[in-house]
Design an enzyme around this catalytic site. Structure first.
Site, mmCIF file in Angstrom:
data_model
loop_
_atom_site.group_PDB
_atom_site.id
_atom_site.type_symbol
_atom_site.label_atom_id
_atom_site.label_comp_id
_atom_site.label_asym_id
_atom_site.label_seq_id
_atom_site.Cartn_x
_atom_site.Cartn_y
_atom_site.Cartn_z
ATOM 1 N N HIS A 178 0.878 -1.179 0.000
ATOM 2 C CA HIS A 178 0.000 0.000 0.000
ATOM 3 C C HIS A 178 0.914 1.227 0.000
ATOM 4 O O HIS A 178 2.016 1.176 0.574
ATOM 5 C CB HIS A 178 -0.827 0.140 1.270
ATOM 6 C CG HIS A 178 -1.701 -1.014 1.657
ATOM 7 N ND1 HIS A 178 -1.224 -2.148 2.257
ATOM 8 C CD2 HIS A 178 -3.050 -1.159 1.587
ATOM 9 C CE1 HIS A 178 -2.232 -2.958 2.519
ATOM 10 N NE2 HIS A 178 -3.357 -2.389 2.131
ATOM 11 N N ASP B 161 2.407 1.949 3.379
ATOM 12 C CA ASP B 161 3.456 1.057 3.901
ATOM 13 C C ASP B 161 4.840 1.536 3.509
ATOM 14 O O ASP B 161 5.819 1.243 4.188
ATOM 15 C CB ASP B 161 3.345 -0.361 3.304
ATOM 16 C CG ASP B 161 1.956 -0.926 3.359
ATOM 17 O OD1 ASP B 161 1.215 -0.576 4.296
ATOM 18 O OD2 ASP B 161 1.616 -1.723 2.458
ATOM 19 N N ASP C 271 -0.776 -12.389 3.106
ATOM 20 C CA ASP C 271 -1.337 -11.274 3.876
ATOM 21 C C ASP C 271 -1.405 -11.753 5.333
ATOM 22 O O ASP C 271 -2.489 -11.993 5.870
ATOM 23 C CB ASP C 271 -2.717 -10.906 3.314
ATOM 24 C CG ASP C 271 -3.223 -9.583 3.865
ATOM 25 O OD1 ASP C 271 -2.568 -9.029 4.762
ATOM 26 O OD2 ASP C 271 -4.284 -9.127 3.413
HETATM 27 C C1 XLS Z 1 -7.473 -6.511 5.401
HETATM 28 C C2 XLS Z 1 -7.101 -6.786 4.024
HETATM 29 C C3 XLS Z 1 -5.951 -5.939 3.471
HETATM 30 C C4 XLS Z 1 -5.910 -6.048 1.975
HETATM 31 C C5 XLS Z 1 -5.120 -4.985 1.300
HETATM 32 O O1 XLS Z 1 -8.199 -7.254 6.036
HETATM 33 O O2 XLS Z 1 -6.811 -8.125 3.912
HETATM 34 O O3 XLS Z 1 -4.755 -6.319 4.044
HETATM 35 O O4 XLS Z 1 -5.403 -7.269 1.579
HETATM 36 O O5 XLS Z 1 -5.602 -3.716 1.563
HETATM 37 NI NI NI Z 2 -5.967 -9.128 2.297
HETATM 38 NI NI NI Z 3 -7.502 -9.373 5.689
#
Ligand code: XLS
Ligand code: NI
Ligand code: NI
Length: 434
Positions: free
Chosen positions: A99, A102, A337
């Site tokens: 992002h 980040d 993630d």
């Molecule tokens: C949050 C989401 C986020 C997305 C990207 O729950 O998983 O991390 O993957 O914005």
């Molecule tokens: Ni996510």
């Molecule tokens: Ni998530």
């Protein structure tokens, strides 16, 4: 050099019998499975936010991690990028995701935030030129800053809509510049806290218009990647509009965007929505929407998005089996993630989390691939529907009317005989491979 990972060797495939923690036992990037290198099948990506920006807080306590790159200056942002690329290299991971928030410090104005982003994107671009790691996807953080507390595209305040649109433009530019293969929109605050102050109709129209502009801009700049929406039912919003794959499909149809946008499906989000991960993947594939996955897991007791690294081969195998049935990834991949637990303070923890997750996925993928190649499950599925191959039966789906069918049932004395679904037999078959 940051010296952050100094004690850690480069991780290589050493096979299932090796004794080191710092090795892949199952992930051999060059092994060919179903006609492609495992690296190209799985397309692993590291998430910049959890790995390098998350400080280890929880609702009861603040940061537990101390990273030399924590801070608000561009120098900190560059140190963070240095550490990130050192880790990508140690892991030999082919992709990352980020992002805007980040990778760059927030500026005092929108213009300064964009300048910061452009500067760090140049820096990241130079790092990418010297390494093989590529960008799986970029995205905008439209949920952390207080300006987005009532939503971004769905905010009642048009100035927030405008700010969000300008932010997404800058993040699409950044993603395009870095050769990203996808652009993601996750609408954490695109939902509501209470219906008492919410106009559902208006907010959906705002979101539809916003996504249309994203698609138009993609074509305008010649971005060849895929636009992905990431469904989630709630958290942080009480109710999130892109609840699950089915809701996203309805939304895309409503605004005529179903040919333009696909989905990024996250394991933990599927569970929160009351589905299995494989259900969401299978449904997306069946609707022509399957794009990419966020691989993680929730704690099954806590009922919220704990974003842990995956640890279950049988569960991941179900997901990869559906991905294989969908012909595998095209622009998508497996993005972790996932974040460390807050007591996992050390550089070693960050590396071992990824090593373990990549091995779990590789093992799961290989099991799923072996079963897929064997064909027994698909043959059983095809046999279950074989009655539809009969032309007399096919006409029922191709124009026969209720009266004609009724006449045929009476004339031929049709009397269905229930047949076993053979679930346990298929579960046994599954378990011979996994
Ligand atoms: C949050 C989401 C986020 C997305 C990207 O729950 O998983 O991390 O993957 O914005
Ligand atoms: Ni996510
Ligand atoms: Ni998530």
């Amino acid at each position: 050099m940051t010296h952050f990972f100094d004690r850690i060797p480069k991780i290589r495939y050493e096979g299932p019998d090796c004794t080191s923690d710092y090795a892949y036992r199952h992930y051999d990037p060059d092994a060919v499975v179903l006609g492609k290198r495992l690296e190209d099948q799985l397309r692993f990506a590291v998430a910049w936010w959890h790995s390098f920006a998350w400080p280890g807080g929880d609702p009861f306590g603040g940061a537990t991690f101390e990273r030399p790159w924590f801070g608000d200056t561009m120098a900190h942002a560059k140190l963070k990028a240095d550490a990130a690329f050192e880790m990508f290299d140690l892991l030999g991971v082919p992709f990352f995701c980020f992002h805007d928030a980040d990778v760059r410090p927030e500026g005092a104005s929108f213009a300064e935030s964009v300048r910061n982003l452009e500067e760090i994107v140049d820096y990241i671009g130079q790092k990418m030129a010297g390494q093989r790691t590529r960008l799986l996807w970029g995205t905008a953080n439209l949920f952390s800053h207080r300006r987005f507390m009532a939503g971004a595209a769905t905010n009642p305040d048009p100035n927030v809509f405008a700010y969000a649109a300008a932010t997404v433009k800058s993040c699409m530019d950044a993603t395009h510049r870095l050769g990203g293969e996808n652009y993601v929109l996750w609408g954490g605050r695109e939902g509501y806290e209470t219906l008492l102050n919410t106009d559902l109709t208006r907010e959906a129209e705002q979101a539809g218009r916003f996504l249309q502009m994203v698609v138009d801009y993609k074509h305008k700049i010649g971005f060849k990647g895929t636009i992905l929406v990431e469904p989630k039912p709630q958290e942080p919003s009480k109710h999130q509009y892109d609840y699950d794959v089915a809701s996203v499909y309805g939304f895309l149809k409503r605004f005529g965007l179903e040919g333009e946008v696909k989905v990024n499906i996250e394991q933990g989000h599927a569970i929160l929505a009351g589905h299995s991960f494989e259900h969401e993947i299978a449904l997306a594939a069946s609707l022509g929407l399957f794009g990419s996955i966020d691989m993680n897991r929730n704690d099954y007791q806590s009922g919220w998005d704990t974003d842990q690294f995956p640890d279950s081969v049988p569960e991941m195998a179900r997901a990869y089996y559906e991905i294989l049935r969908a012909d595998g990834f095209t622009t998508g991949g497996t993005n972790f993630d996932a974040k460390l637990r807050r007591q996992s303070l050390d550089p070693e923890d960050l590396i071992l989390a990824h090593v373990g997750a990549m091995d779990v996925c590789a093992r799961a993928f290989k099991a799923a691939a072996a079963l897929y190649e064997d064909g027994a499950l698909e043959a059983a599925r095809a046999a279950r529907y074989a009655g539809w191959n009969d032309p007399a039966n096919r006409t029922m789906l191709q124009g026969a009317t209720l009266e004609e069918i009724s006449d045929r049932v009476l004339r031929d004395g049709i009397d269905p005989k229930p047949r076993s679904g053979r679930q346990e037999r298929l579960e046994n078959l599954w378990n011979r491979f996994v």
